[in-house]
Scaffold this motif. Structure first.
Motif, short mmCIF file in Angstrom:
data_model
loop_
_atom_site.label_atom_id
_atom_site.label_comp_id
_atom_site.label_asym_id
_atom_site.label_seq_id
_atom_site.Cartn_x
_atom_site.Cartn_y
_atom_site.Cartn_z
N ASN A 3 12.59 -5.74 5.80
CA ASN A 3 13.13 -5.89 4.45
C ASN A 3 12.74 -4.71 3.57
OD1 ASN A 3 14.30 -8.29 5.11
ND2 ASN A 3 12.66 -9.56 4.31
N VAL A 4 11.43 -4.36 3.61
CA VAL A 4 10.99 -3.24 2.78
C VAL A 4 11.66 -1.95 3.24
CG1 VAL A 4 9.01 -1.91 2.02
CG2 VAL A 4 8.82 -4.39 2.27
N LEU B 226 8.51 -0.35 -6.40
CA LEU B 226 9.48 -0.92 -5.47
C LEU B 226 8.81 -1.75 -4.38
CD1 LEU B 226 12.50 -0.87 -4.59
CD2 LEU B 226 11.92 1.07 -3.15
N ILE B 227 7.60 -1.30 -4.00
CA ILE B 227 6.93 -1.93 -2.85
C ILE B 227 6.08 -3.12 -3.26
CG2 ILE B 227 5.17 -1.51 -1.08
CD1 ILE B 227 6.25 1.34 -0.88
N ASP C 149 0.90 -13.23 -0.52
CA ASP C 149 0.24 -14.03 0.52
C ASP C 149 -0.74 -13.18 1.33
OD1 ASP C 149 3.36 -15.75 1.16
OD2 ASP C 149 1.78 -16.18 -0.30
N GLY C 150 -1.40 -12.23 0.65
CA GLY C 150 -2.41 -11.42 1.33
C GLY C 150 -1.85 -10.26 2.12
N GLN C 151 -0.55 -10.12 2.20
CA GLN C 151 0.04 -9.05 2.99
C GLN C 151 0.09 -7.77 2.15
OE1 GLN C 151 3.81 -10.65 4.11
NE2 GLN C 151 2.94 -12.08 5.60
N LYS C 152 -0.23 -6.62 2.78
CA LYS C 152 -0.23 -5.33 2.12
C LYS C 152 0.65 -4.35 2.89
CE LYS C 152 -3.29 -6.31 -1.10
NZ LYS C 152 -4.58 -5.62 -1.11
N LEU C 153 1.04 -3.23 2.18
CA LEU C 153 1.97 -2.26 2.75
C LEU C 153 1.38 -0.85 2.71
CD1 LEU C 153 5.24 -3.53 1.05
CD2 LEU C 153 4.51 -3.96 3.39
N VAL C 154 1.87 -0.01 3.64
CA VAL C 154 1.53 1.42 3.69
C VAL C 154 2.83 2.19 3.89
CG1 VAL C 154 0.32 3.23 4.95
CG2 VAL C 154 -0.73 1.00 4.67
N LEU C 155 3.03 3.31 3.14
CA LEU C 155 4.23 4.12 3.28
C LEU C 155 3.81 5.59 3.40
CD1 LEU C 155 7.31 4.11 3.30
CD2 LEU C 155 7.27 4.47 0.85
N VAL C 156 4.28 6.27 4.47
CA VAL C 156 3.88 7.65 4.75
C VAL C 156 5.13 8.46 5.05
CG1 VAL C 156 2.50 9.14 6.25
CG2 VAL C 156 1.69 6.84 5.69
N TYR D 242 2.03 5.60 -0.27
CA TYR D 242 1.48 4.35 -0.81
C TYR D 242 0.50 3.78 0.19
CZ TYR D 242 1.30 -0.29 -2.90
OH TYR D 242 0.87 -1.45 -3.47
N ASP D 243 -0.78 3.68 -0.20
CA ASP D 243 -1.81 3.14 0.70
C ASP D 243 -3.03 2.76 -0.15
OD1 ASP D 243 -3.38 2.36 2.78
OD2 ASP D 243 -3.64 4.37 3.63
#
Length: 786
Positions: free
Chosen positions: A50-51, A197-198, A204-211, A219-220
């Motif tokens: 989705n992201v 955007l992210i 729910d505790g979920q995190k994202l990383v974008l490289v 994003y980290d």
């Protein structure tokens, strides 16, 4: 103390129940944990997708904006001008370009800049009236090399922007004119906004990383990317990672087009937190349950469980697609209810699947087969047909003027008509046929027949077409409608379903173009005709800008003085591919597309410029006749526009003659006559062209403020041998003279025709006998020699 049988049974049952429940507890805990982990893995993959789709869609949307802007003719014209950087703001299209860029930027808040870059002159034009300075070199910009390698869209790697020093990505699209890449149109997006955007996806505790593809961490917040790199995760793989004493479940995904990597992770403690509560509550509940169960288990266990295995087997059948479940239990307890619910569920699933299959293959309005079903039948028949002995006709049937019925009667009325048409077609279908509705008012009929019986296909289609002569009864009213039919034949015309559809649609278009209410079978000439029409339509948009139009002037002989002192301006078009195009081909197209306004303005300008040059050279021209379309005459400012043009070019109004056709008067009669009177009051002469080919001509003559009547060439071509034509001409000339009009005869090509017209007292003649249409230089020489 010895235990009695009851005690032994209780102890035995206690041990059995305890061991069983402990086993269930351990198994349940393990299964719950696995389920939670599986669920998180699915959520991680879904979250990642989705992201990723969200980020990709943002940049794809901007790419579409760039493509559309790069294809605008004004932008192509602006780039073709090849202006130097210091002269860019002087370009006539510069203000329009700025407005277009500003409007696009206002509609896209996340875009930081929209710009045009000219490759050869190495300048950069952007919104808010920005033009790059002399230090700006396109070939040194980070986005240029990647854009150079791409024929269409290009997404640059992140780089530090020249003006803002922000981490930026550019989306570019080439501006190509006549196969030459002149430069690029692009948008800049600062990547700092990606956090907004992210972040909504982090819950729910979920995190994202974008490289980025260059390794830039976009994003980290928890510095997890180094852990991801160490684990070397595969695409869409979910793995367990370790950072210090904490464990995480993570997934990574590659973003197509951008080349970026996006990762999703969740702490294991967060994942297993529900198990802690579950473990505490289940221990207490099971202790109480064991005590209660021991008292009743021995009595009811067998009864309660005896039918469960059978029910499970039926559920497994449903799971594997076998919906023919017949349990037949008569028990009235919960097990019986479960059994009946399973049986009912299987019936409902089967009913829903049957309904879905029907909806997937039938039109919802008429109940006929839809496109999917039709294509399936055609594919099947293509595989089955023996091409030596058999053929298949694909027939497109389209209702004529159906939109008018929808607009005038309403869509409910139109829907009812479509349903009735479907019923009637079913009545007239031949054997070995199949039909359905593609959508809108278009039906498709497929007929299979022996080659020797091809005439039967013709006969069947003729019967279907003739069936439309009978009215359709809709809501108590008789409605008449006609149908146009286009036909392609397999394997004669095409060998694939796609080609068959294209050829049938081409034949249908040809049937409509030639008057509707007819049947046309496909032939290769139809494609050539349509392709030529499309080339003319596309070329007409560029003809004025590219200078493809030019004027010729045909002299008109004054029979009284024996000289040519008046001319008619005739537009000509030299298409870059098709060569010379007849006005009979492109003028109706220009009127249909509305481009006749711009073309008519150009003809007026060119004609007035010629008059001004001829006057300066001392060439005597009484007037120049210019043809005017009904669409031009209906413009609110038409008279005012001509008055301004005459003043601008300093031309005497008496030197201009406006030619109109009789068809202009038929519609908007009062408005047209009012405007003609206004032109007449300015001193402009009025001529009625193609006289005798319209309706109620004599009636219009008494109302119209005209100076000259031009008799149509069709009369002149027959004047020598047809006495009836001679009588008609005599009457027209006599009537015209009695009303004070001059008579002009068009299409005079022979001396005999000229002599007859001289005897009839025609005032002026025009035709190849004295002169073909001439360009301006040849015309002025011709008139000076007289």
């Amino acid at each position: 103390m010895k235990l009695g049988i009851n005690g032994k049974v209780v102890v035995a049952m206690f041990l059995v129940v305890l061991s069983t429940m402990l086993t269930i507890a351990i198994y349940s805990y393990s299964m719950t944990k696995d389920i939670l982990i599986d669920q998180v893995e699915r959520e991680l993959s879904e979250k990642n997708r989705n992201v990723g789709n969200t980020v990709s869609s943002v940049f794809e949307q901007k790419g579409e904006i760039v493509r559309q802007l790069a294809s605008i003719p004004v932008i192509e014209s602006f780039m073709s001008a090849n202006e130097k950087r210091e002269d860019v703001r002087l370009n006539k299209d510069y203000d329009w370009i700025q407005k277009a860029l500003m409007r696009a930027k206002e509609n896209n808040e996340d875009v930081n800049m929209i710009w045009l870059a000219h490759t050869e002159n190495s300048y950069f034009v952007a919104d808010h009236d920005y033009v790059s300075d002399g230090l700006y070199l396109i070939e040194e910009r980070p986005w240029f090399k990647k854009a150079l390698k791409n024929e269409k869209f290009s997404f640059s790697s992140p780089y530090i922007d020249y003006n803002t020093n922000q981490l930026t990505i550019s989306i570019t699209y080439p501006v190509i004119v006549e196969e030459e890449k002149l430069g690029y149109l692009g948008v800049d997006i600062h990547l700092a906004g990606l956090a907004d955007l992210i972040k909504p996806f982090e819950r729910d505790g979920q995190k994202l990383v974008l490289v980025s593809n260059q390794g830039d961490i976009l994003y980290d917040p928890d510095d997890m990317w180094a852990i991801f790199q160490k684990a070397q995760l595969e695409e869409q793989e979910v793995a367990k990672l370790q950072k210090g004493e904490e464990s995480y479940y993570a997934s990574v995904r590659h973003l197509d087009g951008l080349g970026w990597e996006i990762g999703v992770y969740v702490p294991e403690d967060t994942l297993l937190k529900p198990l802690v509560t579950y473990e505490r509550s289940i221990i207490g509940a099971w202790v109480i349950t064991i005590i209660i169960l021991l008292a009743t288990l021995s009595v009811v266990l067998h009864y309660l469980l005896k039918d469960i295995p059978f029910i499970v087997r039926q559920i497994n059948k449903i799971k594997h697609g076998d919906l023919s479940v017949k349990i037949g239990f008569k028990r009235k307890d919960e097990v019986g209810e479960i059994a009946r619910a399973v049986e009912q569920m299987a019936l409902q699933i089967k009913s829903q699947m049957d309904e879905m299959d029907y909806q997937a293959s039938h039109d919802s309005l008429t109940g006929l087969a839809n496109r999917h079903s039709i294509e399936r039948v055609i594919d099947k028949w293509i595989d089955e047909i023996d091409v030596i002995d058999e053929i298949m006709a694909v027939v497109f049937l389209d209702l004529d003027q159906f939109k008018h019925i929808n607009d005038s009667k309403g869509h409910a009325y139109g829907d009812e008509l479509l349903t009735e048409v479907g019923k009637r077609l079913r009545e007239w279908l031949p054997e070995n046929s199949f039909f359905g509705r593609f959508g809108g008012d278009e039906f498709v009929i497929v007929i299979r027949a022996k080659k020797v019986a091809v005439h039967q296909i013709h006969d069947s289609l003729q019967q279907i077409h003739e069936s439309f002569t009978n009215p359709f009864l809709l809501l108590g009213q008789n409605v008449y409608i006609t149908a146009s039919i286009g036909v392609s034949i397999y394997p004669t015309d095409a060998q694939s379903i796609g080609e068959l559809f294209i050829d049938a649609d081409t034949a249908l278009y040809h049937a409509k173009e030639h008057g509707r209410n007819r049947i046309h079978f496909f032939d290769s000439n139809m494609k050539d005709h349509i392709e030529k029409g499309l080339k003319l339509k596309d070329g007409l948009r560029e003809a004025l800008l590219c200078g493809e139009f030019f004027l010729h002037y045909q002299p008109q002989l004054d029979m009284g003085v024996g000289k040519q002192t008046s001319v008619e301006a005739l537009i000509r078009w030299k298409h870059p591919e098709l060569g010379m195009v007849s006005p009979a081909d492109f003028i109706p197209l220009a009127e249909k597309t509305g481009q006749i306004i711009a073309i008519g303005d150009w003809v007026l300008d060119a004609s007035l410029q010629m008059i001004k040059r001829a006057t300066k050279q001392g060439v005597n021209i009484q007037h120049v006749a210019v043809n005017v379309s009904a669409i031009q005459l209906r413009e609110a400012d038409f008279v005012d526009k001509i008055q301004k043009k005459l003043a601008y070019y300093e031309v005497d109004p008496s030197l201009l003659e406006i030619e109109i056709t009789e068809s202009i008067i038929i519609n908007h009669q009062e408005e047209t006559i009012r405007k003609l009177n206004e032109l007449k009051n300015l001193g402009i002469q009025i001529a009625l062209d193609d006289f005798g080919t319209g309706y109620s001509s004599l009636n219009y003559l008494r109302m119209m403020p005209i100076d000259r009547v031009k008799v149509d060439r069709s009369f002149i071509q027959k004047v020598e041998e047809d006495s009836i034509v001679q009588a008609i001409l005599t009457a027209i000339i006599t009537l015209g003279h009695s009303l004070g009009f001059q008579i002009v005869a068009e299409g005079v090509e022979e001396e005999a025709q000229l002599q007859i017209l001289r005897d009839m007292n025609v005032n002026t003649v025009q035709g190849y006998y004295y002169s073909r249409p001439l360009d301006e230089e040849a015309l002025l020489d011709f008139l000076q020699q007289q």
